[in-house]
Structures are given as C-alpha cells and as structure tokens.
Design a protein around this motif. Structure first.
Motif, PDB file in Angstrom:
ATOM      1  N   VAL A 108       0.836  -1.202   0.000  1.00 48.85           N
ATOM      2  CA  VAL A 108       0.000   0.000   0.000  1.00 48.85           C
ATOM      3  C   VAL A 108       0.872   1.254   0.000  1.00 48.85           C
ATOM      4  N   GLY A 109       1.883   1.263   0.874  1.00 47.45           N
ATOM      5  CA  GLY A 109       2.777   2.421   0.923  1.00 47.45           C
ATOM      6  C   GLY A 109       3.521   2.628  -0.384  1.00 47.45           C
ATOM      7  N   ASN A 110       3.977   1.533  -0.980  1.00 42.31           N
ATOM      8  CA  ASN A 110       4.690   1.638  -2.261  1.00 42.31           C
ATOM      9  C   ASN A 110       3.783   2.161  -3.365  1.00 42.31           C
ATOM     10  N   PHE A 111       2.523   1.682  -3.386  1.00 40.88           N
ATOM     11  CA  PHE A 111       1.595   2.066  -4.450  1.00 40.88           C
ATOM     12  C   PHE A 111       1.340   3.574  -4.441  1.00 40.88           C
ATOM     13  N   PHE A 112       0.973   4.102  -3.280  1.00 42.11           N
ATOM     14  CA  PHE A 112       0.673   5.537  -3.213  1.00 42.11           C
ATOM     15  C   PHE A 112       1.948   6.372  -3.268  1.00 42.11           C
ATOM     16  N   GLY A 113       3.058   5.820  -2.779  1.00 37.85           N
ATOM     17  CA  GLY A 113       4.323   6.528  -2.909  1.00 37.85           C
ATOM     18  C   GLY A 113       4.748   6.656  -4.357  1.00 37.85           C
ATOM     19  N   ASN A 114       4.461   5.621  -5.156  1.00 39.48           N
ATOM     20  CA  ASN A 114       4.787   5.678  -6.580  1.00 39.48           C
ATOM     21  C   ASN A 114       3.962   6.738  -7.294  1.00 39.48           C
ATOM     22  N   LEU A 115       2.685   6.842  -6.955  1.00 43.58           N
ATOM     23  CA  LEU A 115       1.862   7.897  -7.542  1.00 43.58           C
ATOM     24  C   LEU A 115       2.411   9.278  -7.174  1.00 43.58           C
ATOM     25  N   GLY A 116       2.894   9.406  -5.949  1.00 40.38           N
ATOM     26  CA  GLY A 116       3.466  10.679  -5.517  1.00 40.38           C
ATOM     27  C   GLY A 116       4.737  11.041  -6.254  1.00 40.38           C
ATOM     28  N   ASP A 117       5.462  10.032  -6.750  1.00 41.55           N
ATOM     29  CA  ASP A 117       6.696  10.308  -7.487  1.00 41.55           C
ATOM     30  C   ASP A 117       6.430  11.139  -8.748  1.00 41.55           C
ATOM     31  N   ALA A 118       5.270  10.962  -9.354  1.00 40.34           N
ATOM     32  CA  ALA A 118       4.946  11.719 -10.566  1.00 40.34           C
ATOM     33  C   ALA A 118       4.871  13.217 -10.279  1.00 40.34           C
ATOM     34  N   TRP A 119       4.178  13.593  -9.205  1.00 42.68           N
ATOM     35  CA  TRP A 119       4.065  15.002  -8.846  1.00 42.68           C
ATOM     36  C   TRP A 119       5.402  15.545  -8.340  1.00 42.68           C
ATOM     37  N   THR A 120       6.150  14.699  -7.646  1.00 42.09           N
ATOM     38  CA  THR A 120       7.488  15.097  -7.210  1.00 42.09           C
ATOM     39  C   THR A 120       8.359  15.424  -8.417  1.00 42.09           C
ATOM     40  N   ALA A 121       8.260  14.617  -9.477  1.00 40.49           N
ATOM     41  CA  ALA A 121       9.040  14.867 -10.692  1.00 40.49           C
ATOM     42  C   ALA A 121       8.697  16.228 -11.285  1.00 40.49           C
ATOM     43  N   VAL A 122       7.410  16.542 -11.347  1.00 39.82           N
ATOM     44  CA  VAL A 122       6.982  17.835 -11.891  1.00 39.82           C
ATOM     45  C   VAL A 122       7.582  18.979 -11.080  1.00 39.82           C
ATOM     46  N   ASN A 123       7.529  18.869  -9.759  1.00 37.76           N
ATOM     47  CA  ASN A 123       8.044  19.944  -8.913  1.00 37.76           C
ATOM     48  C   ASN A 123       9.562  20.059  -8.997  1.00 37.76           C
ATOM     49  N   ASN A 124      10.249  18.944  -9.078  1.00 36.25           N
ATOM     50  CA  ASN A 124      11.703  19.018  -9.240  1.00 36.25           C
ATOM     51  C   ASN A 124      12.075  19.720 -10.543  1.00 36.25           C
ATOM     52  N   LEU A 125      11.343  19.426 -11.610  1.00 39.60           N
ATOM     53  CA  LEU A 125      11.617  20.088 -12.884  1.00 39.60           C
ATOM     54  C   LEU A 125      11.287  21.573 -12.811  1.00 39.60           C
ATOM     55  N   LEU A 126      10.186  21.924 -12.138  1.00 36.56           N
ATOM     56  CA  LEU A 126       9.821  23.332 -11.978  1.00 36.56           C
ATOM     57  C   LEU A 126      10.864  24.086 -11.153  1.00 36.56           C
ATOM     58  N   GLN A 127      11.532  23.385 -10.262  1.00 35.18           N
ATOM     59  CA  GLN A 127      12.559  23.996  -9.424  1.00 35.18           C
ATOM     60  C   GLN A 127      13.921  24.038 -10.110  1.00 35.18           C
ATOM     61  N   GLY A 128      13.993  23.524 -11.331  1.00 34.61           N
ATOM     62  CA  GLY A 128      15.256  23.526 -12.053  1.00 34.61           C
ATOM     63  C   GLY A 128      16.169  22.371 -11.703  1.00 34.61           C
ATOM     64  N   LYS A 129      15.638  21.379 -11.002  1.00 31.21           N
ATOM     65  CA  LYS A 129      16.434  20.205 -10.638  1.00 31.21           C
ATOM     66  C   LYS A 129      16.210  19.126 -11.700  1.00 31.21           C
ATOM     67  N   GLY A 130      16.848  19.325 -12.839  1.00 30.74           N
ATOM     68  CA  GLY A 130      16.613  18.440 -13.972  1.00 30.74           C
ATOM     69  C   GLY A 130      17.012  17.005 -13.708  1.00 30.74           C
ATOM     70  N   GLU A 131      18.167  16.801 -13.088  1.00 33.35           N
ATOM     71  CA  GLU A 131      18.638  15.439 -12.838  1.00 33.35           C
ATOM     72  C   GLU A 131      17.702  14.696 -11.889  1.00 33.35           C
ATOM     73  N   ALA A 132      17.288  15.376 -10.798  1.00 31.90           N
ATOM     74  CA  ALA A 132      16.370  14.753  -9.853  1.00 31.90           C
ATOM     75  C   ALA A 132      15.018  14.491 -10.501  1.00 31.90           C
ATOM     76  N   GLY A 133      14.551  15.436 -11.327  1.00 28.74           N
ATOM     77  CA  GLY A 133      13.265  15.260 -11.988  1.00 28.74           C
ATOM     78  C   GLY A 133      13.265  14.077 -12.934  1.00 28.74           C
ATOM     79  N   MET A 134      14.324  13.917 -13.708  1.00 30.30           N
ATOM     80  CA  MET A 134      14.409  12.784 -14.621  1.00 30.30           C
ATOM     81  C   MET A 134      14.527  11.469 -13.860  1.00 30.30           C
ATOM     82  N   SER A 135      15.211  11.510 -12.718  1.00 33.82           N
ATOM     83  CA  SER A 135      15.296  10.314 -11.872  1.00 33.82           C
ATOM     84  C   SER A 135      13.917   9.919 -11.356  1.00 33.82           C
ATOM     85  N   ASP A 136      13.109  10.921 -10.970  1.00 28.90           N
ATOM     86  CA  ASP A 136      11.754  10.643 -10.487  1.00 28.90           C
ATOM     87  C   ASP A 136      10.891  10.052 -11.609  1.00 28.90           C
ATOM     88  N   ILE A 137      11.032  10.589 -12.808  1.00 27.65           N
ATOM     89  CA  ILE A 137      10.276  10.061 -13.943  1.00 27.65           C
ATOM     90  C   ILE A 137      10.665   8.610 -14.209  1.00 27.65           C
TER      91      ILE A 137
END
Length: 290
Positions: free
Chosen positions: A71-100
C-alpha cells in the motif's frame, strides 16, 4: 471528478487567504495566529485520539506487513509523478528525470508500484510539493498555520494545496467509491506508519504544539534551502575582526542546539516528509484526495 475535492481545495485556499489577511499578529512573528493554531491543534488531537489512531493501530496489528508495504509503495509511486513535476519546476533536472524513471520503472516492472524496484536499482526517492517549489522561486513561507485534519502548514503551503491536490493522480480515479476507499486506506496506512513516532513524541515533548511547530518550520526551511543559502531567517553576519578576537577555549562558544525533528503531514513515511505529516499523530493529506 466529483465536486468534493474541488470544494475542499477551495476551502483550504480560502482559509489560507483569510488568515493571511487577518492581521491579528501575536507576540511570535512566525506564529501570529497561535491562539487559533492551538485550538485547531487540540481539535486535530481529539480526532486522532478517538478516530485515526485506534483504526491505524488495528490496521497495523491485523494487516500483514507485506500488504502494508505494498500500500505504501503504491501511493508513494503515484506521488513520485508530482514530485518529478516539482523538481523540474525547481530547475532540478537530474532529480526530476530520476523521479520520472522511478515512476516508469515501478509502474511497469514494479506492478503498478506495489514493488519499489527503483530504489533497489539505486534510484533515490525524493519528496517535493508545490509549496517547496514556491519557496524555491522566492515566495516567503508566511505565518505558521495549523489546518483542520491536514495538520502543520504555512500560508504559502496552504495556498499551494490546490496545486498539490490537482497533481495527485489518485484524485482522478473513477469510479468515485474506489477513489474514496483508496484515499481512506492511504490515510490509515500513513497514520499506522507514524504510530511509533507519535508515541515517542508524546513521551518526550513538554509542549507538543511548540515541538511540532518548530520542527515543521525548520524541516521545511531545510528542504527548500538545504545549504542555508536563503530563506526567511538569515544568520547574522559577524565582523571578521570580532571573529578573530574570540577565544578558542571550549567555554568560548555554547554548543549549537540539535535540530528538532518531530519524527517524514498530513499523511508516509520518508525522512523528507515526517514533520509535515505529523500533527499529534494526524498525518497530512497532501497526497490524498478527499
């Protein structure tokens, strides 16, 4: 999408704007609404004591550990998508691509995120929200706020909540009854993961409100400015001459106090998010669709 999430987001935004404009400043500039916040803290504490905590305890004791992990992994994985968007918006390209990459890997080979094979492959998990993005863009945090059910926040993070809810993939799940069931399960699972932390908090903290408030504000500041290169509170610059004149004996400088950490909302749980998701044991629901 049902109207419930929309109304909830509007209410959260209205609350943040209303309190921001209230102007009833108290003695603490970072917590001018302390009277209101303590009252809301007490309300959340009662909700947690009589509802969330008992259900979470039963869930932890009855549900097999591998199910809780899934359960934790499932919802945590969904959260990774929004985390990726925010990392890219913050200019953290490497972290954002890692999240994707994490999201793609876990969603496929990890069977919809039930298995976190991305972490085993060495891809670090991040936790970013739109409040952090606004902070990176230079938006001040504003006063501290205690939100109903959601727990610790600030004016900036409250204003960012509508974007966080909109960025939650689960909030678009149909049919609605499955969405609501999943939201409830995520909330209970998050609370269950915090049971040990809140027990330690109850035993250790003399004033739990201050402990959680200070820990939340410090943690959010460190997430946005990990190198201490900005933020609302900047350290005073010392005169180099004064620095050279300071004695080098151990008595010359007092030890720096340890950073208070209330244990990574609202609600789950990695070290990046515990303070935000801990309000007298009540997890924040920034990743949940209500």
């Amino acid at each position: 999408m049902s109207s419930t999430p929309k109304h909830f987001r509007q209410a959260a935004l209205a609350l943040g704007v209303t309190l921001m404009l209230a102007g009833c400043a108290g003695p603490n500039p970072r917590d001018p609404y302390e009277s209101y916040n303590r009252a809301m803290f007490s309300f959340n504490d009662k909700v947690d004591t009589y509802a969330l905590k008992p259900v979470a305890t039963a869930y932890r004791d009855v549900t097999p550990s591998f199910v809780q992990t899934g359960v934790g992994n499932f919802f945590g994985n969904l959260g990774d998508a929004w985390t990726a968007v925010n990392n890219l918006l913050q200019g953290k390209g490497e972290a954002g691509m890692s999240d994707i990459t994490r999201f793609a890997l876990n969603s496929t080979l990890g069977i919809l995120g039930l298995f976190d094979i991305a972490s085993e492959a060495g891809l670090q998990k991040h936790k970013e929200d739109f409040g952090q993005t606004l902070g990176t863009w230079g938006v001040s945090s504003g006063p501290y706020l205690m939100l109903p059910i959601l727990g610790p926040s600030t004016v900036r993070d409250t204003v960012a909540l509508p974007a966080d809810f909109a960025g939650n993939i689960w909030s678009y799940k149909d049919p609605v009854y499955l969405r609501n069931i999943g939201t409830g399960v995520n909330l209970v699972d998050t609370r269950a993961s915090l049971l040990d932390a809140t027990s330690m908090l109850e035993d250790a903290a003399l004033d739990r409100y201050e402990f959680i408030r200070d820990g939340y504000l410090q943690r959010r500041e460190s997430l946005i400015h990990p190198d201490g290169d900005g933020g609302d509170a900047k350290p005073k610059q010392q005169d180099p001459a004064v620095e050279e004149a300071k004695p080098a004996s151990p008595q010359a400088a007092a030890p720096a106090p340890a950073e208070a950490k209330p244990a990574e909302s609202s609600a789950t749980v990695s070290s990046e998010s515990a303070p935000k998701e801990l309000n007298s044991g009540t997890p924040a629901a920034s990743n949940a669709s209500l």
